[in-house]
Design an enzyme around this catalytic site. Sequence first.
Site, PDB file in Angstrom:
ATOM      1  N   GLU A 178      -2.501 -43.402  36.434  1.00 47.69           N
ATOM      2  CA  GLU A 178      -2.359 -42.528  34.969  1.00 47.69           C
ATOM      3  C   GLU A 178      -0.896 -42.044  34.296  1.00 47.69           C
ATOM      4  O   GLU A 178      -0.831 -40.782  34.150  1.00 47.69           O
ATOM      5  CB  GLU A 178      -3.780 -42.349  34.137  1.00 47.69           C
ATOM      6  CG  GLU A 178      -4.733 -42.918  34.702  1.00 47.69           C
ATOM      7  CD  GLU A 178      -6.230 -43.119  34.157  1.00 47.69           C
ATOM      8  OE1 GLU A 178      -6.359 -43.576  33.586  1.00 47.69           O
ATOM      9  OE2 GLU A 178      -6.408 -42.191  33.453  1.00 47.69           O
ATOM     10  N   HIS A 192      -3.363 -38.277  42.251  1.00 49.04           N
ATOM     11  CA  HIS A 192      -4.391 -38.862  41.484  1.00 49.04           C
ATOM     12  C   HIS A 192      -4.797 -37.481  40.295  1.00 49.04           C
ATOM     13  O   HIS A 192      -5.276 -37.039  41.323  1.00 49.04           O
ATOM     14  CB  HIS A 192      -5.383 -39.593  42.026  1.00 49.04           C
ATOM     15  CG  HIS A 192      -6.183 -40.589  41.132  1.00 49.04           C
ATOM     16  ND1 HIS A 192      -6.833 -41.462  41.697  1.00 49.04           N
ATOM     17  CD2 HIS A 192      -6.845 -39.406  40.230  1.00 49.04           C
ATOM     18  CE1 HIS A 192      -7.518 -41.725  40.347  1.00 49.04           C
ATOM     19  NE2 HIS A 192      -8.587 -40.993  39.398  1.00 49.04           N
TER      20      HIS A 192
END
Length: 424
Positions: free
Chosen positions: A156, A111
């Site tokens: 992402e 992350h």
Amino acid sequence: MSLPKTFLVGASTAAHQVEGNNIHSDYWAQEHMEYTSFNEPSGEACDHYHRYAEDIKLMAKAGLNAYRFSIEWARVEPKPGEFDEAEIEHYRDVIRCCRENGIEPIVTMHHFTSPKWLIEQGGWENEATVEKFAAYCRYVTEKLGDELNYVCTINEANMGLQIAAISRRYMMMMQKKQKAEGQVQVGINLQNPFMERMKKQAMENMQVFGTAQPQVFVSSRTPEGDILVMKAHQAAKAAMKAVNPNLKIGITLSLHDIQAQPGGEENALKEWTEEFLHYVPYIKDDDFFGLQNYTRTLMGPEGSLPVPDGAETTQMDYEYYPEGLAHVIRKVYEALPIPIMVTENGIATADDTRRVAFITEAMKGIEGCIEDGIPVLGYCHWSLMDNFEWQKGFSMTFGLIAVDRATQKRMPKPSLEFLGSYAR
């Protein structure tokens, strides 16, 4: 309608934003540079590293049944090829604490933050990173894989392209005196003092990382680096499946509800292709897709448009637009007909009544999608607690739980109990 009995209702965090003292990571190094673009260092953050049991119990008490959190690569492998067994045991404890409290752990392997040594070796533009990431994921799965059901490889994965696009847009929008930051779903600083610091920062980067332009995960990504991230995802998935074939593995992408305004149809399609469609060949065989949405983007003939006059905005300068979630779920499923997990959706606001209203609208949209046969597995709200929003520091309040920074006291907001009602 009511949600399916198997539907997961939870909250998300990222290790670096909540754990504290992530001293071996690239972000820790950047935060402590003289010419840093961070408003403040992460420090002990929310001390979730030591207080995870308290936080998990607060979720369980409110009725939540899922927790998405990340394992910190820089803790697990602080030096190349040297794995820290004590840190693996820490994450085993977190996973087991979830299980003991009736909460499904959903683990993210990366992350945003990376070990500092990885960046010194070329980071996320270096082909060798693919195997290094896969080796780390293999190790974690060998140790913890039999205690997990859901794993997200990379958070992402498209953020580098979004950063590159926003950097290009920045100069154009500055000329028009528009705010650029609300166009990207991460806490970044694009003010003039930051731009002025860039030259000094490059010199300091040489001292800290051995390169003027360290390729951290949220650096402006080249098209080649963008595909390298997809290769890293595929290699990690293969490595983890070889250890535990039963793991359900996916990736997460940051997606806007891209809406074409008159004359903006071509730009909208181009934007959606860059943000999502071009990844489909690399993720079409995944077990699920991690969907992250916060707002919409309006596209006109000249490109993206500013937030409409008079529209409500959040602390991040995003347009308040909870309806976007259902729109994006439907668009994703058209191109990628696999199960969808909402891994992030939320709002930075000091007014918790607006968070409750946001959740209400988002969940209504999900119910409609499920009613129409779209397999939505769960909803993880961002974020469990007010935390370190990257370059913006602790100023953005996304949390279902407030945290007193002086005492680390947890103060659940009404929105926590409200979200839990969907699981109860």
